[in-house]
Write an enzyme that holds these catalytic residues in place. Structure first.
Site, PDB file in Angstrom:
ATOM      1  N   LEU A 140       0.869  -1.177   0.000  1.00 36.27           N
ATOM      2  CA  LEU A 140       0.000   0.000   0.000  1.00 36.27           C
ATOM      3  C   LEU A 140       0.900   1.219   0.000  1.00 36.27           C
ATOM      4  CD1 LEU A 140      -2.682  -1.025   2.667  1.00 36.27           C
ATOM      5  CD2 LEU A 140      -2.913  -1.106   0.196  1.00 36.27           C
ATOM      6  N   ASP A 141       0.546   2.213  -0.827  1.00 37.55           N
ATOM      7  CA  ASP A 141       1.393   3.394  -0.866  1.00 37.55           C
ATOM      8  C   ASP A 141       1.248   4.200   0.414  1.00 37.55           C
ATOM      9  OD1 ASP A 141      -0.977   4.824  -1.117  1.00 37.55           O
ATOM     10  OD2 ASP A 141      -0.875   4.881  -3.284  1.00 37.55           O
ATOM     11  N   MET A 142       2.019   5.232   0.534  1.00 32.94           N
ATOM     12  CA  MET A 142       2.106   5.986   1.783  1.00 32.94           C
ATOM     13  C   MET A 142       0.781   6.623   2.178  1.00 32.94           C
ATOM     14  SD  MET A 142       4.970   8.847   2.723  1.00 32.94           S
ATOM     15  CE  MET A 142       5.174   9.448   4.414  1.00 32.94           C
ATOM     16  N   THR A 144      -2.267   5.483   1.412  1.00 31.99           N
ATOM     17  CA  THR A 144      -3.354   4.507   1.412  1.00 31.99           C
ATOM     18  C   THR A 144      -3.364   3.771   2.739  1.00 31.99           C
ATOM     19  OG1 THR A 144      -3.125   4.219  -0.974  1.00 31.99           O
ATOM     20  CG2 THR A 144      -4.363   2.539   0.215  1.00 31.99           C
TER      21      THR A 144
END
Length: 374
Positions: A140-142, A144
């Site tokens: 998961l990106d930062m 999300t």
């Protein structure tokens, strides 16, 4: 009765040792050979690092098998003696039931073990494991949040993440704006992105307030920022993105943001059966009442020092350590001078307590003596 003196042994007298007659064990030449496993795989399962790191570690010549320098790709059995820098290792030949951890990731944390910028990572909060290491299932990106699964089984993680299995990912998306019926149909059919076509398997409106609207989307791949890029193709920026399901694992409502939950053994067995992976034949370990309550409890992770791969650790050189005089001391104490505590200075004009400082005992009042009597 007087105790007799102990007889002194004559040093010139030879020592009589008991005679032994061991019967050599007959070796069956037709017996099947012991099963071998890859050395780098066992080293990775023992928690010394990734498989690629273990291949480089073996190539460096620091690992020996039965006193000989190991080679990359060598196979070992449970009867072989494996050492790392002359230190014997305990390798997990028998498969054990993997561990699975659920984490409700908040915004502001990255899913990476190596970040040159030193940002907060989800791996800094994971609990320690005796054998193996934690593997993040998907990323998961930062910005999300939501469901993030960790496991100690590389096969289980590959079953979740590999594109050929097409495991569903479900997200709750809040966008600034609203999709039209034509845009929803186009997102289901697929649109062209920079790295190829992409589409949603399902997209369901969930209402909203003002200019913000929520949507429930499902897709079967996990490319970088794929959900955000699909909405941004229609000039609709995503203001909040949260993963709520990954395959058969849902984010429990009781696992709040920043909390963790460890799955029970029966739930892990169910995941292995879903993934068509072999389940260990050993019976499940019986847990005590305290362990049962602890295993089903949601807990808040604490930031801890991450384990370092064995490839990044310097070789153990006992001779060099003894020469420098820090044998048995931690690495932090090496190369630094030992400081002695400063002597305490006597207090000036220190007064010793006298007997006169004590308060004189007071006489008991008559009302106190009669208190409580009928």
């Amino acid at each position: 009765m007087a105790r007799p003196f102990k007889q002194q042994r004559d040093p010139q007298r030879p020592v009589r040792r008991p005679t032994t007659n061991f019967t050599p064990i007959a070796v069956d030449p037709d017996a099947p050979a012991a099963p071998t496993q890859r050395l780098h795989k066992l080293l990775a399962l023992a928690g010394l690092g990734s498989r690629r790191d273990m291949e480089e570690l073996i190539a460096s010549g620091r690992v020996t098998v039965n006193g000989k320098i190991a080679e990359v790709g060598a196979g070992v059995t449970e009867h072989d003696v494996v050492r790392l820098d002359s230190r014997p290792l305990r390798l997990p030949f028998e498969p054990e039931l993997p561990q699975v951890l659920i984490y409700h990731k908040p915004e502001g944390e990255i899913v990476s073990q190596d970040d040159p910028e030193g940002r907060a990572s989800v791996f800094d909060k994971l609990p320690k494991v005796k054998h193996g290491k934690w593997i993040a299932i998907g990323r998961l990106d930062m910005n999300t949040s939501g469901l993030l699964i960790f496991t100690t089984s590389g096969e289980l993680a590959n079953r979740f993440m590999h594109p050929r299995y097409e495991v569903e990912r479900e997200y709750a998306v809040r966008i600034f704006g609203e999709l039209t019926e034509g845009q929803i149909a186009q997102l289901k059919e697929g649109i062209e992105l920079e790295d190829g076509p992409a589409n949603f398997d399902s997209i369901i409106p969930q209402g909203g307030e003002g200019a913000n609207h929520w949507y429930q989307v499902i897709l079967r791949e996990g490319r970088n920022r794929e959900v955000r890029r699909l909405f941004e193709a229609f000039q609709l920026p995503v203001s909040r993105l949260m993963r709520v399901r990954f395959g058969p694992v849902n984010l429990p409502p009781r696992v709040k943001r920043g909390k963790m939950l460890k799955l029970e053994q029966k739930e892990v067995v169910g995941l292995l059966e879903w993934a068509d992976l072999p389940v260990p034949k050993a019976p499940l370990r019986q847990l005590t009442q305290r362990e049962k309550l602890k295993s089903t409890a949601v807990f808040t992770p604490k930031v801890r020092k991450q384990r370092v791969s064995a490839l990044d650790r310097p070789p153990r050189d006992a001779a060099e350590g003894e020469a420098k005089g820090y044998r048995g001391k931690p690495d932090s104490a090496r190369g630094t001078a030992t400081k002695k505590p400063a002597p305490r200075k006597p207090a000036a004009n220190r007064r010793v307590r006298q007997t006169s400082d004590l308060n004189a005992p007071q006489m008991q009042k008559k009302s106190d003596r009669n208190r409580g009597r009928g």
